[in-house]
Structure formats: structure tokens, C-alpha cells
Design a protein around this motif. Sequence first.
Motif, PDB file in Angstrom:
ATOM      1  N   TYR A 245      41.296  34.777  35.678  1.00 33.21           N
ATOM      2  CA  TYR A 245      39.927  34.522  35.116  1.00 33.21           C
ATOM      3  C   TYR A 245      40.145  33.682  33.845  1.00 33.21           C
ATOM      4  O   TYR A 245      41.149  33.750  32.835  1.00 33.21           O
ATOM      5  CB  TYR A 245      39.465  35.956  34.896  1.00 33.21           C
ATOM      6  CG  TYR A 245      39.373  36.726  36.029  1.00 33.21           C
ATOM      7  CD1 TYR A 245      38.434  36.695  36.826  1.00 33.21           C
ATOM      8  CD2 TYR A 245      40.102  37.961  35.998  1.00 33.21           C
ATOM      9  CE1 TYR A 245      38.549  37.434  38.123  1.00 33.21           C
ATOM     10  CE2 TYR A 245      40.332  38.625  37.095  1.00 33.21           C
ATOM     11  CZ  TYR A 245      39.179  38.461  38.225  1.00 33.21           C
ATOM     12  OH  TYR A 245      39.050  39.302  39.302  1.00 33.21           O
ATOM     13  N   SER A 246      39.143  32.987  33.856  1.00 35.45           N
ATOM     14  CA  SER A 246      39.208  31.973  32.576  1.00 35.45           C
ATOM     15  C   SER A 246      38.951  32.904  31.144  1.00 35.45           C
ATOM     16  O   SER A 246      39.590  32.329  30.122  1.00 35.45           O
ATOM     17  CB  SER A 246      38.115  30.888  32.610  1.00 35.45           C
ATOM     18  OG  SER A 246      36.812  31.540  32.816  1.00 35.45           O
ATOM     19  N   ASP A 247      38.109  33.998  31.273  1.00 35.78           N
ATOM     20  CA  ASP A 247      37.700  34.668  29.737  1.00 35.78           C
ATOM     21  C   ASP A 247      37.265  36.003  30.507  1.00 35.78           C
ATOM     22  O   ASP A 247      37.065  36.115  31.875  1.00 35.78           O
ATOM     23  CB  ASP A 247      36.979  34.078  29.190  1.00 35.78           C
ATOM     24  CG  ASP A 247      35.556  33.472  29.668  1.00 35.78           C
ATOM     25  OD1 ASP A 247      35.108  34.089  30.812  1.00 35.78           O
ATOM     26  OD2 ASP A 247      34.801  32.533  29.191  1.00 35.78           O
ATOM     27  N   ILE A 248      36.835  36.767  29.427  1.00 35.57           N
ATOM     28  CA  ILE A 248      36.255  38.191  29.912  1.00 35.57           C
ATOM     29  C   ILE A 248      35.100  38.054  30.492  1.00 35.57           C
ATOM     30  O   ILE A 248      34.885  38.805  31.655  1.00 35.57           O
ATOM     31  CB  ILE A 248      36.226  39.027  28.651  1.00 35.57           C
ATOM     32  CG1 ILE A 248      35.804  40.350  28.620  1.00 35.57           C
ATOM     33  CG2 ILE A 248      35.240  38.680  27.552  1.00 35.57           C
ATOM     34  CD1 ILE A 248      37.099  41.308  29.341  1.00 35.57           C
ATOM     35  N   ASP A 249      34.253  37.023  30.324  1.00 28.91           N
ATOM     36  CA  ASP A 249      33.054  37.151  31.212  1.00 28.91           C
ATOM     37  C   ASP A 249      33.133  36.654  32.422  1.00 28.91           C
ATOM     38  O   ASP A 249      32.456  37.298  33.276  1.00 28.91           O
ATOM     39  CB  ASP A 249      32.099  36.011  30.488  1.00 28.91           C
ATOM     40  CG  ASP A 249      31.709  36.356  28.974  1.00 28.91           C
ATOM     41  OD1 ASP A 249      31.152  37.598  28.914  1.00 28.91           O
ATOM     42  OD2 ASP A 249      31.564  35.551  28.052  1.00 28.91           O
ATOM     43  N   ASP A 250      34.080  35.999  32.627  1.00 26.22           N
ATOM     44  CA  ASP A 250      34.606  35.397  34.078  1.00 26.22           C
ATOM     45  C   ASP A 250      35.142  36.801  34.988  1.00 26.22           C
ATOM     46  O   ASP A 250      34.598  36.885  36.071  1.00 26.22           O
ATOM     47  CB  ASP A 250      35.630  34.262  34.079  1.00 26.22           C
ATOM     48  CG  ASP A 250      35.790  33.794  35.580  1.00 26.22           C
ATOM     49  OD1 ASP A 250      34.971  33.705  36.355  1.00 26.22           O
ATOM     50  OD2 ASP A 250      36.997  33.361  35.546  1.00 26.22           O
ATOM     51  N   PHE A 251      35.935  37.417  34.175  1.00 25.14           N
ATOM     52  CA  PHE A 251      36.498  38.595  34.609  1.00 25.14           C
ATOM     53  C   PHE A 251      35.289  39.680  35.134  1.00 25.14           C
ATOM     54  O   PHE A 251      35.277  39.993  36.360  1.00 25.14           O
ATOM     55  CB  PHE A 251      37.112  39.468  33.619  1.00 25.14           C
ATOM     56  CG  PHE A 251      37.530  40.655  34.042  1.00 25.14           C
ATOM     57  CD1 PHE A 251      38.756  40.943  34.781  1.00 25.14           C
ATOM     58  CD2 PHE A 251      36.905  41.905  33.547  1.00 25.14           C
ATOM     59  CE1 PHE A 251      39.120  42.337  35.221  1.00 25.14           C
ATOM     60  CE2 PHE A 251      37.212  43.024  33.893  1.00 25.14           C
ATOM     61  CZ  PHE A 251      38.389  43.376  34.635  1.00 25.14           C
ATOM     62  N   PHE A 252      34.391  39.800  34.309  1.00 25.13           N
ATOM     63  CA  PHE A 252      33.131  40.798  34.805  1.00 25.13           C
ATOM     64  C   PHE A 252      32.241  40.173  35.807  1.00 25.13           C
ATOM     65  O   PHE A 252      31.864  40.735  36.899  1.00 25.13           O
ATOM     66  CB  PHE A 252      32.189  41.007  33.287  1.00 25.13           C
ATOM     67  CG  PHE A 252      32.892  41.829  32.515  1.00 25.13           C
ATOM     68  CD1 PHE A 252      33.133  43.167  33.025  1.00 25.13           C
ATOM     69  CD2 PHE A 252      32.794  41.477  31.038  1.00 25.13           C
ATOM     70  CE1 PHE A 252      33.802  44.098  32.114  1.00 25.13           C
ATOM     71  CE2 PHE A 252      33.436  42.675  30.206  1.00 25.13           C
ATOM     72  CZ  PHE A 252      33.866  43.714  30.589  1.00 25.13           C
ATOM     73  N   GLU A 253      32.165  38.826  35.876  1.00 22.26           N
ATOM     74  CA  GLU A 253      31.282  38.181  36.903  1.00 22.26           C
ATOM     75  C   GLU A 253      31.702  38.247  38.249  1.00 22.26           C
ATOM     76  O   GLU A 253      31.276  38.451  39.415  1.00 22.26           O
ATOM     77  CB  GLU A 253      31.081  36.573  36.424  1.00 22.26           C
ATOM     78  CG  GLU A 253      30.118  36.404  35.339  1.00 22.26           C
ATOM     79  CD  GLU A 253      30.037  34.820  34.763  1.00 22.26           C
ATOM     80  OE1 GLU A 253      30.399  34.027  35.795  1.00 22.26           O
ATOM     81  OE2 GLU A 253      29.606  34.786  33.630  1.00 22.26           O
ATOM     82  N   ASN A 254      33.248  38.510  38.300  1.00 18.67           N
ATOM     83  CA  ASN A 254      33.756  38.373  39.570  1.00 18.67           C
ATOM     84  C   ASN A 254      33.943  39.834  40.129  1.00 18.67           C
ATOM     85  O   ASN A 254      34.874  40.048  40.985  1.00 18.67           O
ATOM     86  CB  ASN A 254      35.320  37.701  39.431  1.00 18.67           C
ATOM     87  CG  ASN A 254      34.879  36.202  39.375  1.00 18.67           C
ATOM     88  OD1 ASN A 254      34.760  35.815  40.679  1.00 18.67           O
ATOM     89  ND2 ASN A 254      34.812  35.503  38.364  1.00 18.67           N
ATOM     90  N   GLN A 255      33.463  40.717  39.456  1.00 17.96           N
ATOM     91  CA  GLN A 255      33.555  42.222  40.001  1.00 17.96           C
ATOM     92  C   GLN A 255      32.217  42.508  40.830  1.00 17.96           C
ATOM     93  O   GLN A 255      31.198  42.048  40.702  1.00 17.96           O
ATOM     94  CB  GLN A 255      33.857  43.191  38.848  1.00 17.96           C
ATOM     95  CG  GLN A 255      34.764  42.767  37.814  1.00 17.96           C
ATOM     96  CD  GLN A 255      36.244  42.929  38.447  1.00 17.96           C
ATOM     97  OE1 GLN A 255      36.564  43.402  39.525  1.00 17.96           O
ATOM     98  NE2 GLN A 255      36.759  41.840  37.998  1.00 17.96           N
ATOM     99  N   THR A 256      32.377  43.487  41.477  1.00 15.21           N
ATOM    100  CA  THR A 256      31.107  44.055  42.352  1.00 15.21           C
ATOM    101  C   THR A 256      30.008  44.602  41.321  1.00 15.21           C
ATOM    102  O   THR A 256      30.595  45.214  40.203  1.00 15.21           O
ATOM    103  CB  THR A 256      31.494  45.099  43.455  1.00 15.21           C
ATOM    104  OG1 THR A 256      32.095  46.267  42.835  1.00 15.21           O
ATOM    105  CG2 THR A 256      32.330  44.601  44.132  1.00 15.21           C
TER     106      THR A 256
END
Length: 139
Positions: free
Chosen positions: A4-15
Motif C-alpha cells: 500500500y502507498s500509505d495508511i489511507d490506501d491500506f484502509f481503503e483496500n479493506q472490506t
Amino acid sequence: MVQYSDIDDFFENQTPEIRQVLQYVRHLLLIAHPKMRERFMYSSVPFFMCQDYVCYFGKIHKTKGVEICFVKGFMLSNEQGLLEDKGRKLIRGITVRNLQEFKAIEEPFLEIVQEAILINETQPDKTFAKIIFGTRKKK
């Protein structure tokens, strides 16, 4: 492992269900201590630190949930009976499937967080790096 590029990207890619748990736990961790900070490492893992590592979001599975891992879990008392070792020597974790399940254990979870922070404050010589490298040298 997904990058993931950052923490926001991490969260966006979760259910949505997992994202809800992660964001709720993240908020609790960041207000658990004035010196608590977040560090996104290895392009895929949010860690929470207060003088040293406290915990991180471990394995995430769409149906099994998310594991919140405590890096010095073997040093925790586990009086709450929530921590599982899953065959690991150092790390202990708590797995929850959804926000409702987490809220049922929120108070004992916060006790574990405070104990982990206290260990970091009272035993500054026992950093996670020293524990890891000390264990590796003994083998």
C-alpha cells in the motif's frame, strides 16, 4: 504480500466491516497515551509505538477478521485471557471479526494496551530489537 502507498490506501483496500474495526482500534490506540504514534512500515503494516513498539495490525482475513498483535506479548500477564500465541515465542494477538465483537472486549483490550505501554516505560532496556536480536544470538 499486498503493498500500500500509505495508511489511507491500506484502509481503503479493506472490506467495510474490517475497515470499521481497524479505524476504531486505531483511534483507541492513538489516544491511549500522549506519546503514542503510528508508523506505517513495510508498505503494508500499521505499527503503534510508545517509546518502543506496542502493537500492530497483523493478519487480516475477510471472514476470520483482523489480528491485533502485541510485539512483547510474552511479557504481558494475559489476565484477561484474550491473548493467543498461535505458536509464536514473542508475539501474542487478539483476533476479532467485526466491530461488535471488538466492543465486547474493548475494556480488557485497553487494559492490555496500558500494560504494554507500562512495560515500555518501566523496562526501556528491553526494546523489541534487543529481544529479537538477543533471541537470535542464543540459537
